[in-house]
Design an enzyme around this catalytic site. Structure first.
Site, PDB file in Angstrom:
ATOM      1  CE  LYS A 110      -3.930  -2.167   2.328  1.00  0.00           C
ATOM      2  NZ  LYS A 110      -4.970  -1.993   3.377  1.00  0.00           N
ATOM      3  CE1 TYR A 127      -9.329  -3.203   0.288  1.00  0.00           C
ATOM      4  CE2 TYR A 127      -8.410  -1.301  -0.845  1.00  0.00           C
ATOM      5  CZ  TYR A 127      -8.241  -2.427  -0.060  1.00  0.00           C
ATOM      6  OH  TYR A 127      -6.988  -2.777   0.395  1.00  0.00           O
ATOM      7  NE  ARG A 186      -6.832 -13.643   5.854  1.00  0.00           N
ATOM      8  CZ  ARG A 186      -7.374 -12.436   5.736  1.00  0.00           C
ATOM      9  NH1 ARG A 186      -7.141 -11.705   4.678  1.00  0.00           N
ATOM     10  NH2 ARG A 186      -8.148 -11.959   6.686  1.00  0.00           N
ATOM     11  CB  THR A 239      -6.949  -5.789   9.825  1.00  0.00           C
ATOM     12  OG1 THR A 239      -7.338  -6.939   9.083  1.00  0.00           O
ATOM     13  CG2 THR A 239      -7.311  -4.535   9.059  1.00  0.00           C
ATOM     14  NE  ARG A 288      -2.215  -5.709   7.342  1.00  0.00           N
ATOM     15  CZ  ARG A 288      -3.216  -6.463   6.921  1.00  0.00           C
ATOM     16  NH1 ARG A 288      -3.582  -7.523   7.612  1.00  0.00           N
ATOM     17  NH2 ARG A 288      -3.857  -6.161   5.814  1.00  0.00           N
TER      18      ARG A 288
HETATM   19  P1  CMP Z   1      -7.331  -4.599   3.853  1.00  0.00           P
HETATM   20  O1  CMP Z   1      -6.854  -5.946   4.215  1.00  0.00           O
HETATM   21  O2  CMP Z   1      -6.738  -3.939   2.678  1.00  0.00           O
HETATM   22  O3  CMP Z   1      -8.922  -4.645   3.646  1.00  0.00           O
HETATM   23  C1  CMP Z   1      -9.762  -3.537   3.875  1.00  0.00           C
HETATM   24  C2  CMP Z   1      -9.046  -2.392   4.502  1.00  0.00           C
HETATM   25  O4  CMP Z   1      -9.856  -1.448   5.142  1.00  0.00           O
HETATM   26  C3  CMP Z   1      -8.154  -2.912   5.625  1.00  0.00           C
HETATM   27  O5  CMP Z   1      -7.090  -3.649   5.103  1.00  0.00           O
HETATM   28  C4  CMP Z   1      -7.797  -1.633   6.333  1.00  0.00           C
HETATM   29  O6  CMP Z   1      -6.692  -0.965   5.765  1.00  0.00           O
HETATM   30  C5  CMP Z   1      -9.051  -0.801   6.102  1.00  0.00           C
HETATM   31  N1  CMP Z   1      -9.778  -0.695   7.367  1.00  0.00           N
HETATM   32  C6  CMP Z   1     -10.351  -1.665   8.052  1.00  0.00           C
HETATM   33  N2  CMP Z   1     -10.909  -1.173   9.193  1.00  0.00           N
HETATM   34  C7  CMP Z   1     -10.656   0.148   9.190  1.00  0.00           C
HETATM   35  C8  CMP Z   1     -10.964   1.180  10.072  1.00  0.00           C
HETATM   36  N3  CMP Z   1     -11.661   0.957  11.203  1.00  0.00           N
HETATM   37  N4  CMP Z   1     -10.564   2.422   9.750  1.00  0.00           N
HETATM   38  C9  CMP Z   1      -9.872   2.649   8.585  1.00  0.00           C
HETATM   39  N5  CMP Z   1      -9.554   1.685   7.710  1.00  0.00           N
HETATM   40  C10 CMP Z   1      -9.940   0.439   8.017  1.00  0.00           C
END
Ligand code: CMP
Length: 140
Positions: A11, A51, A87, A93, A104
């Protein structure tokens, strides 16, 4: 376990900080092979389409703005159980919940700017790979 393919995105927070090589070293050390790769700058519309599953979430607008803010590296990882392995290497996340040694935990700045994306299931992996790559571009 079967050989799988999964979509990975490095990203904007990571490309900006020149972390592409460090992140990909973690995938390769875990036995994943990069079988397709390109650096692109998504438009907001393209990020929104990718997305779309999150379009009703409160963070959707912020997510699309962020993903279109600077270049990303989109790539396909291949290996035994690649979807789960990717993953595992990425970590949770939310970086504050990610296990030590994961991408991460080491590199993400926040839940939004969390350095990498990875497909979450075989069905989403096929759709996400096809969003960015043609069959001819996958060189296993
Ligand atoms: P990703 O695995 O790319 O899939 C969806 C993305 O949404 C996730 O990683 C995060 O970067 C983003 N995301 C998920 N929850 C939140 C949140 N509460 N606030 C901002 N971004 C989010």
């Amino acid at each position: 376990m079967a050989t799988e393919r999964t979509l990975s995105i490095i990203k904007p927070d990571a490309t900006r900080r020149n972390l592409t090589g460090k992140i990909n070293a973690k995938f390769e050390e875990a036995g994943l092979r990069i079988i397709a790769q390109k650096r692109i700058h998504l438009s907001k519309a393209q990020a929104g389409e990718f997305y779309a599953v999150h379009k009703d979430r409160p963070f959707y607008g912020e997510l699309c703005d962020f993903m279109a803010s600077e270049p990303v590296v989109v790539q396909v990882l291949e290996g035994e159980g690649a979807i789960a392995k990717n993953r595992e290497v990425m970590g949770a996340t939310n970086p504050s919940e990610a296990e030590a040694g994961t991408i991460r935990a080491e590199f993400a700045l926040s839940i939004g700017e969390n350095s990498v994306h990875g497909s979450d299931a075989p069905e989403t992996a096929s759709v996400e790979i096809a969003y960015f790559f043609s069959g001819l571009e996958l060189v296993g």
